[in-house]
Design a protein around this motif. Sequence first.
Motif, PDB file in Angstrom:
ATOM      1  N   TYR A  44       0.848  -1.185   0.000  1.00 23.97           N
ATOM      2  CA  TYR A  44       0.000   0.000   0.000  1.00 23.97           C
ATOM      3  C   TYR A  44       0.889   1.242   0.000  1.00 23.97           C
ATOM      4  CZ  TYR A  44      -3.613  -3.298   1.397  1.00 23.97           C
ATOM      5  OH  TYR A  44      -4.472  -4.360   1.446  1.00 23.97           O
ATOM      6  N   THR A  45       0.574   2.210  -0.835  1.00 20.52           N
ATOM      7  CA  THR A  45       1.408   3.412  -0.928  1.00 20.52           C
ATOM      8  C   THR A  45       0.563   4.670  -0.857  1.00 20.52           C
ATOM      9  OG1 THR A  45       1.301   3.469  -3.346  1.00 20.52           O
ATOM     10  CG2 THR A  45       3.122   2.234  -2.367  1.00 20.52           C
ATOM     11  N   GLN A  46       1.176   5.711  -0.340  1.00 20.89           N
ATOM     12  CA  GLN A  46       0.581   7.050  -0.380  1.00 20.89           C
ATOM     13  C   GLN A  46       1.664   8.032  -0.791  1.00 20.89           C
ATOM     14  OE1 GLN A  46       0.378   8.850   3.928  1.00 20.89           O
ATOM     15  NE2 GLN A  46      -0.464   6.764   4.030  1.00 20.89           N
ATOM     16  N   GLU A  47       1.386   8.842  -1.781  1.00 25.76           N
ATOM     17  CA  GLU A  47       2.340   9.815  -2.291  1.00 25.76           C
ATOM     18  C   GLU A  47       1.770  11.217  -2.104  1.00 25.76           C
ATOM     19  OE1 GLU A  47       3.170   8.841  -6.334  1.00 25.76           O
ATOM     20  OE2 GLU A  47       4.087   6.904  -5.860  1.00 25.76           O
ATOM     21  N   TRP A  48       2.564  12.060  -1.458  1.00 27.36           N
ATOM     22  CA  TRP A  48       2.174  13.434  -1.195  1.00 27.36           C
ATOM     23  C   TRP A  48       3.046  14.372  -2.031  1.00 27.36           C
ATOM     24  CZ3 TRP A  48      -1.481  14.677   2.729  1.00 27.36           C
ATOM     25  CH2 TRP A  48      -1.887  13.608   3.522  1.00 27.36           C
ATOM     26  N   ALA A  49       2.492  15.505  -2.398  1.00 26.01           N
ATOM     27  CA  ALA A  49       3.267  16.493  -3.155  1.00 26.01           C
ATOM     28  C   ALA A  49       2.611  17.861  -3.038  1.00 26.01           C
ATOM     29  CB  ALA A  49       3.383  16.089  -4.630  1.00 26.01           C
ATOM     30  N   VAL A  80      -2.199  20.939  -2.413  1.00 30.31           N
ATOM     31  CA  VAL A  80      -1.644  19.755  -1.771  1.00 30.31           C
ATOM     32  C   VAL A  80      -2.202  18.523  -2.483  1.00 30.31           C
ATOM     33  CG1 VAL A  80      -1.393  18.455   0.376  1.00 30.31           C
ATOM     34  CG2 VAL A  80      -1.525  20.966   0.434  1.00 30.31           C
ATOM     35  N   TYR A  81      -1.300  17.678  -2.994  1.00 31.82           N
ATOM     36  CA  TYR A  81      -1.693  16.492  -3.743  1.00 31.82           C
ATOM     37  C   TYR A  81      -1.499  15.236  -2.887  1.00 31.82           C
ATOM     38  CZ  TYR A  81      -1.593  19.264  -8.067  1.00 31.82           C
ATOM     39  OH  TYR A  81      -1.836  20.201  -9.048  1.00 31.82           O
ATOM     40  N   LEU A  82      -2.415  14.285  -3.082  1.00 33.39           N
ATOM     41  CA  LEU A  82      -2.299  12.982  -2.441  1.00 33.39           C
ATOM     42  C   LEU A  82      -2.724  11.917  -3.441  1.00 33.39           C
ATOM     43  CD1 LEU A  82      -1.973  11.030  -0.021  1.00 33.39           C
ATOM     44  CD2 LEU A  82      -4.348  11.571   0.592  1.00 33.39           C
ATOM     45  N   THR A  83      -1.952  10.854  -3.528  1.00 33.37           N
ATOM     46  CA  THR A  83      -2.301   9.701  -4.359  1.00 33.37           C
ATOM     47  C   THR A  83      -2.177   8.444  -3.506  1.00 33.37           C
ATOM     48  OG1 THR A  83      -1.450  10.770  -6.351  1.00 33.37           O
ATOM     49  CG2 THR A  83      -1.724   8.389  -6.420  1.00 33.37           C
ATOM     50  N   THR A  84      -3.251   7.634  -3.484  1.00 34.36           N
ATOM     51  CA  THR A  84      -3.215   6.362  -2.766  1.00 34.36           C
ATOM     52  C   THR A  84      -3.669   5.244  -3.698  1.00 34.36           C
ATOM     53  OG1 THR A  84      -5.505   6.483  -1.993  1.00 34.36           O
ATOM     54  CG2 THR A  84      -3.826   7.534  -0.621  1.00 34.36           C
ATOM     55  N   ASN A  85      -3.250   4.030  -3.390  1.00 30.91           N
ATOM     56  CA  ASN A  85      -3.746   2.872  -4.152  1.00 30.91           C
ATOM     57  C   ASN A  85      -4.693   2.029  -3.287  1.00 30.91           C
ATOM     58  OD1 ASN A  85      -1.924   1.766  -2.389  1.00 30.91           O
ATOM     59  ND2 ASN A  85      -0.916   0.440  -3.892  1.00 30.91           N
ATOM     60  N   TYR A  86      -5.363   2.695  -2.345  1.00 31.86           N
ATOM     61  CA  TYR A  86      -6.296   2.013  -1.453  1.00 31.86           C
ATOM     62  C   TYR A  86      -7.391   2.997  -1.054  1.00 31.86           C
ATOM     63  CZ  TYR A  86      -3.384   4.570   1.867  1.00 31.86           C
ATOM     64  OH  TYR A  86      -2.684   5.550   2.514  1.00 31.86           O
ATOM     65  N   ALA A  87      -8.482   2.469  -0.548  1.00 29.57           N
ATOM     66  CA  ALA A  87      -9.593   3.303  -0.103  1.00 29.57           C
ATOM     67  C   ALA A  87      -9.173   4.104   1.130  1.00 29.57           C
ATOM     68  CB  ALA A  87     -10.801   2.434   0.219  1.00 29.57           C
ATOM     69  N   THR A  88      -9.261   5.411   1.013  1.00 25.93           N
ATOM     70  CA  THR A  88      -8.679   6.304   2.017  1.00 25.93           C
ATOM     71  C   THR A  88      -9.725   6.814   2.996  1.00 25.93           C
ATOM     72  OG1 THR A  88      -7.117   7.028   0.345  1.00 25.93           O
ATOM     73  CG2 THR A  88      -7.264   8.360   2.324  1.00 25.93           C
ATOM     74  N   GLY A  89      -9.371   6.742   4.279  1.00 30.13           N
ATOM     75  CA  GLY A  89     -10.235   7.263   5.329  1.00 30.13           C
ATOM     76  C   GLY A  89      -9.733   8.601   5.830  1.00 30.13           C
ATOM     77  N   PRO A  90      -9.470   8.736   7.130  1.00 30.69           N
ATOM     78  CA  PRO A  90      -9.034  10.020   7.700  1.00 30.69           C
ATOM     79  C   PRO A  90      -7.744  10.535   7.054  1.00 30.69           C
ATOM     80  CG  PRO A  90      -9.693   8.511   9.417  1.00 30.69           C
ATOM     81  CD  PRO A  90      -9.677   7.712   8.160  1.00 30.69           C
ATOM     82  N   ILE A  91      -7.705  11.825   6.844  1.00 29.87           N
ATOM     83  CA  ILE A  91      -6.537  12.467   6.222  1.00 29.87           C
ATOM     84  C   ILE A  91      -6.078  13.616   7.116  1.00 29.87           C
ATOM     85  CG2 ILE A  91      -5.701  13.774   4.233  1.00 29.87           C
ATOM     86  CD1 ILE A  91      -7.816  12.335   2.556  1.00 29.87           C
ATOM     87  N   GLN A  92      -4.769  13.684   7.316  1.00 26.45           N
ATOM     88  CA  GLN A  92      -4.191  14.770   8.106  1.00 26.45           C
ATOM     89  C   GLN A  92      -2.770  15.036   7.624  1.00 26.45           C
ATOM     90  OE1 GLN A  92      -4.498  15.092  12.632  1.00 26.45           O
ATOM     91  NE2 GLN A  92      -2.373  14.453  12.391  1.00 26.45           N
TER      92      GLN A  92
END
Length: 379
Positions: A39-44, A60-72
């Motif tokens: 599982y990965t998360q990429e921020w930029a 602010v960019y975010l890319t995930t390869n999974y269903a995303t819940g809380p973000i901070q």
Amino acid sequence: MSKTRKLISVLVALMMVVSMFALTANAAGYEDDETAAIYTQEWALGEPVDNGDGTYTVDVYLTTNYATGPIQFVLTNSDTSVAAIDSVTLGDAIPETYNATVSVSKAKGKVMIIADTAGVATIEAEAIDGVIATVVYTYSGEGSAEIAIDDNAKSATNVAGTLIAARMSDDNLVTGNPITGQTVTVGDSVIIGGGAAPELAVIDGTIGVIDTSRQDMYCDESEAGMGDATFTGYIYGVEPEYAEGIDAVFEVVGDGYMSIVANEAGSEAGTGTVVEVYDNSDNLVATYVLVIFGDVNGDGMVDAVDSGDIELHDGWAYEMSSNGMRFEYAYQAFAADVNCDAMADAVDSGDIELHDGYAYEMGSDGMRMYQSDVIANIA
């Protein structure tokens, strides 16, 4: 909804998010390293945009390869007196079904994106890909500030981490538990303010020239001497014989400054004097070598000494340089060619003697030889 009820609603949502994180930690809801790697998360951060009204916008960019819940996330800031958070809005990558709100601590730079799960049984979590938030900074108008995403990911070994793009245990924001432990990458920092990159420019009304077509500073770069580096280019158009310095002809535009480095003859306005251009972080951006036409020895004067050096050069009668060449540096031969015939010879030597002795009106305006007379004839 009244202001009081709205405030209570936000506080309840925040408490739910905090409780979810606490529950995850207490229930050991973390992946091990092997599982987390899939599982990965990429921020930029996007490049700051100057809005022209004293504010800058940063996506602010975010890319995930999974269903995303809380973000901070937390945005660090090298100088809050230069740029300070004014507001944060949701980005288009946050699904509408989340009915999310944004909570921001401006002083700490902490941003929480909170889905509203009240009164519903199911909200399907989705993979996030794109802009999750747009941050507006007020800008002081001077200086620069470096903005970055704090690389402090929450994990089993870093329970207090502030960077979170949690994965939901059952892909349901309402019933699922957030799981941390994903593989995290954080992009580069960005700069707010600071203006354009510095570059050397000619001051209006002068005869200065910045010539980047001539970059080699030596007759033979394989020989010893000052090394085999090259300059960004040559500059000319300064009249040191008439008490004119480099800073009267050239300036740095953009965010930076120039440093004048005296040549081997000790002159700050003679052939071989170096101009270095730096940005405001003291990084060297460009290096130029000054050429005074007729000044071969670098003392800033066009006189009989230079004429004699050219005669020796032309007659191969004397090894003038430390490396056995006639002229040690290529810019000396260029400076010696005052009649612009691509030769440094007796004709140039004679012109310099006439200039030095006031014996001949060489200049276009009836005066002696000016730098402008040579510049006008350079091919």
